[in-house]
Enzyme design. Structure first.
Site, PDB file in Angstrom:
ATOM      1  N   THR A 208       0.850  -1.189   0.000  1.00  0.00           N
ATOM      2  CA  THR A 208       0.000   0.000   0.000  1.00  0.00           C
ATOM      3  C   THR A 208       0.881   1.232   0.000  1.00  0.00           C
ATOM      4  O   THR A 208       2.008   1.182   0.496  1.00  0.00           O
ATOM      5  CB  THR A 208      -0.850  -0.062   1.289  1.00  0.00           C
ATOM      6  OG1 THR A 208      -1.748  -1.147   1.147  1.00  0.00           O
ATOM      7  CG2 THR A 208      -1.597   1.210   1.574  1.00  0.00           C
ATOM      8  N   ARG A 236     -14.350  -7.413   0.175  1.00  0.00           N
ATOM      9  CA  ARG A 236     -13.604  -7.008   1.386  1.00  0.00           C
ATOM     10  C   ARG A 236     -13.033  -5.582   1.248  1.00  0.00           C
ATOM     11  O   ARG A 236     -12.469  -5.214   0.220  1.00  0.00           O
ATOM     12  CB  ARG A 236     -12.460  -7.998   1.611  1.00  0.00           C
ATOM     13  CG  ARG A 236     -11.600  -7.688   2.834  1.00  0.00           C
ATOM     14  CD  ARG A 236     -10.338  -6.963   2.461  1.00  0.00           C
ATOM     15  NE  ARG A 236      -9.415  -6.852   3.591  1.00  0.00           N
ATOM     16  CZ  ARG A 236      -8.350  -6.057   3.596  1.00  0.00           C
ATOM     17  NH1 ARG A 236      -8.082  -5.313   2.556  1.00  0.00           N
ATOM     18  NH2 ARG A 236      -7.552  -5.999   4.647  1.00  0.00           N
ATOM     19  N   ILE A 237     -13.187  -4.804   2.273  1.00  0.00           N
ATOM     20  CA  ILE A 237     -12.603  -3.465   2.312  1.00  0.00           C
ATOM     21  C   ILE A 237     -11.655  -3.409   3.500  1.00  0.00           C
ATOM     22  O   ILE A 237     -11.987  -3.872   4.593  1.00  0.00           O
ATOM     23  CB  ILE A 237     -13.713  -2.397   2.433  1.00  0.00           C
ATOM     24  CG1 ILE A 237     -14.507  -2.373   1.111  1.00  0.00           C
ATOM     25  CG2 ILE A 237     -13.138  -1.021   2.714  1.00  0.00           C
ATOM     26  CD1 ILE A 237     -15.808  -1.650   1.195  1.00  0.00           C
ATOM     27  N   GLY A 238     -10.468  -2.865   3.261  1.00  0.00           N
ATOM     28  CA  GLY A 238      -9.470  -2.816   4.328  1.00  0.00           C
ATOM     29  C   GLY A 238      -9.515  -1.509   5.096  1.00  0.00           C
ATOM     30  O   GLY A 238     -10.515  -0.784   5.084  1.00  0.00           O
ATOM     31  N   THR A 259      -0.094   1.099   6.886  1.00  0.00           N
ATOM     32  CA  THR A 259      -0.012  -0.040   5.976  1.00  0.00           C
ATOM     33  C   THR A 259       0.151  -1.307   6.804  1.00  0.00           C
ATOM     34  O   THR A 259       0.873  -1.308   7.800  1.00  0.00           O
ATOM     35  CB  THR A 259       1.155   0.088   4.989  1.00  0.00           C
ATOM     36  OG1 THR A 259       1.266  -1.159   4.277  1.00  0.00           O
ATOM     37  CG2 THR A 259       2.484   0.402   5.660  1.00  0.00           C
ATOM     38  N   GLY A 260      -0.526  -2.365   6.384  1.00  0.00           N
ATOM     39  CA  GLY A 260      -0.414  -3.612   7.137  1.00  0.00           C
ATOM     40  C   GLY A 260      -1.700  -4.398   7.033  1.00  0.00           C
ATOM     41  O   GLY A 260      -2.529  -4.153   6.142  1.00  0.00           O
ATOM     42  N   HIS A 261      -1.892  -5.326   7.954  1.00  0.00           N
ATOM     43  CA  HIS A 261      -3.044  -6.204   7.934  1.00  0.00           C
ATOM     44  C   HIS A 261      -4.281  -5.415   8.368  1.00  0.00           C
ATOM     45  O   HIS A 261      -4.531  -5.219   9.556  1.00  0.00           O
ATOM     46  CB  HIS A 261      -2.769  -7.380   8.881  1.00  0.00           C
ATOM     47  CG  HIS A 261      -3.796  -8.441   8.804  1.00  0.00           C
ATOM     48  ND1 HIS A 261      -3.651  -9.653   9.413  1.00  0.00           N
ATOM     49  CD2 HIS A 261      -5.000  -8.481   8.175  1.00  0.00           C
ATOM     50  CE1 HIS A 261      -4.725 -10.396   9.170  1.00  0.00           C
ATOM     51  NE2 HIS A 261      -5.546  -9.701   8.426  1.00  0.00           N
ATOM     52  N   GLY A 262      -5.029  -4.972   7.364  1.00  0.00           N
ATOM     53  CA  GLY A 262      -6.081  -3.978   7.564  1.00  0.00           C
ATOM     54  C   GLY A 262      -7.118  -4.305   8.615  1.00  0.00           C
ATOM     55  O   GLY A 262      -7.617  -3.405   9.295  1.00  0.00           O
TER      56      GLY A 262
HETATM   57  N1  ASP Z   1      -3.670  -2.147   4.739  1.00  0.00           N
HETATM   58  C1  ASP Z   1      -3.973  -2.695   3.449  1.00  0.00           C
HETATM   59  C2  ASP Z   1      -5.258  -3.469   3.522  1.00  0.00           C
HETATM   60  O1  ASP Z   1      -5.471  -4.161   4.494  1.00  0.00           O
HETATM   61  C3  ASP Z   1      -2.882  -3.587   2.934  1.00  0.00           C
HETATM   62  C4  ASP Z   1      -1.503  -3.003   2.950  1.00  0.00           C
HETATM   63  O2  ASP Z   1      -1.212  -2.116   3.741  1.00  0.00           O
HETATM   64  O3  ASP Z   1      -0.674  -3.414   2.135  1.00  0.00           O
HETATM   65  O4  ASP Z   1      -6.009  -3.429   2.596  1.00  0.00           O
END
Ligand code: ASP
Length: 343
Positions: A208, A236-238, A259-262
């Site tokens: 991201t 799915r929406i993050g 950024t990360g596991h949304g």
């Molecule tokens: N945060 C983003 C999501 O969960 C993924 C990412 O940061 O790469 O959609």
């Protein structure tokens, strides 16, 4: 001779005073950007690819910093930097977006203006080349904050956006990542471990992109744009389009892009929590961001990182993953471009 010396020292001290004073009167400005956090192994990133990432990050942070240096708005700096990253296939946003489980692409983005507390977001768009531009249009030209899917694209048409085919986002490398992720998900499904599956188990490629900026007028802004997570399903929406989770900005406090596991970033309200710690507990941006990413999220099992800037231009970029693509520039000083903790 005595007079001359005295005159000389007067001139010297007033010159010194003036230079200090000029410095004190100069308004701070700063920008930080990220290109995603995750399992970025040093061994797997060839020197050429490493350089390509660093060059693109530098280009983005330089362009954003130039806007600020010329007295431009933090929102424009954020949009400018994000556009550079959205237009690069290296990052999971815009043209480099990952695949959904069904083999398509659904993009999310958001932007927030700390001066007005206005925000705009789009979720699950399939035909927008630069979703951050549409998020900005939602903020400035609609009465809403978040638009999704077909409705967001209908709005885009009213604003003069050109829609692109979903195949605009296709790439072989991302497709391979989808095949790998699908295989692992199917195996987890068979063993009924699906709810507890860790993103690291899937070797998810984050990527991201985001930017935060403080302009010379003291205005803070933040923005985030993403293709989401590989093999995401069911619309799915993050966290990236969710204000307070993936993006937040408030003048006098801070601006954050995550950024990360949304799923974790939504549940733990990461961006908003960091700014709340700064605002209500008077914590420094470094401490607040570190507490949320390296304590609260780690305890929860959530991986990722943030970039954050406060109203004085202090920058924090903590992450709890192996690496996070990132760059920053303060007051026009040379860019700092990093991938891992130490380089
Ligand atoms: N945060 C983003 C999501 O969960 C993924 C990412 O940061 O790469 O959609």
């Amino acid at each position: 001779m005595k007079i001359k010396l005295a005159t000389f020292s007067l001139i010297l001290s007033s010159a010194l005073f003036m230079s200090q004073n000029t410095h004190a009167n100069e308004k701070p400005f700063a920008i930080a950007i990220h290109g995603g956090a995750g399992t970025i192994s040093k061994a797997n990133l060839t020197p050429e690819l490493r350089q390509a990432y660093k060059d693109k990050l530098k280009e983005a942070v330089d362009k954003g910093s130039k806007v600020l240096e010329q007295g431009g708005d933090s929102l424009v700096a954020v949009q400018t930097a994000i556009n550079v990253l959205e237009n690069s296939p290296l990052f999971n946003a815009g043209v480099g977006s990952v695949y959904t489980y069904d083999g398509g692409h659904e993009l999310d983005a958001s932007i927030m203006d700390g001066k007005t507390m206005n925000a705009g977001a789009v979720a699950g768009v399939r035909h927008i080349a630069n979703p951050i531009d549409l998020a900005l249009a939602v903020m400035n030209k609609s009465e809403h904050v978040m638009l999704s899917g077909a409705g967001a694209e209908e709005f885009a048409l009213t604003q003069g956006f050109t829609l692109v085919a979903n195949s605009h986002f296709d790439s072989d490398a991302r497709y391979q990542q989808l095949l790998d992720a699908r295989q692992k998900l199917q195996a987890a499904q068979k063993s009924e471990q699906i709810a507890g599956i860790e993103m690291n188990d899937l070797d998810y490629k984050f990527g991201t992109v985001g930017a935060v900026a403080l302009d010379k007028n003291g205005n803070l802004a933040a923005g985030t744009s993403t293709g989401g997570m590989t093999a995401k399903r069911f619309g799915r929406i993050g966290d990236s389009p969710v204000i307070g989770a993936g993006t937040y900005a408030e003048n006098g406090v801070c601006a954050v892009s995550a950024t990360g596991h949304g799923e974790f970033f939504i549940r733990y309200q990461v961006a908003g929590d960091i700014c709340a710690r700064v605002k209500y507990q008077q914590k420094s941006i470094l401490q607040a961001a570190d507490e949320v990413i390296n304590q609260r999220l780690i305890t929860a099992g959530g991986s990722g990182g943030v970039i954050a800037v406060d109203h004085r231009g202090n920058i924090a970029t903590p992450f709890n993953t192996e690496g996070m693509y990132r760059a920053s520039r303060s007051n026009g000083e040379p860019a700092q471009v990093m991938i891992w903790q130490d380089q």
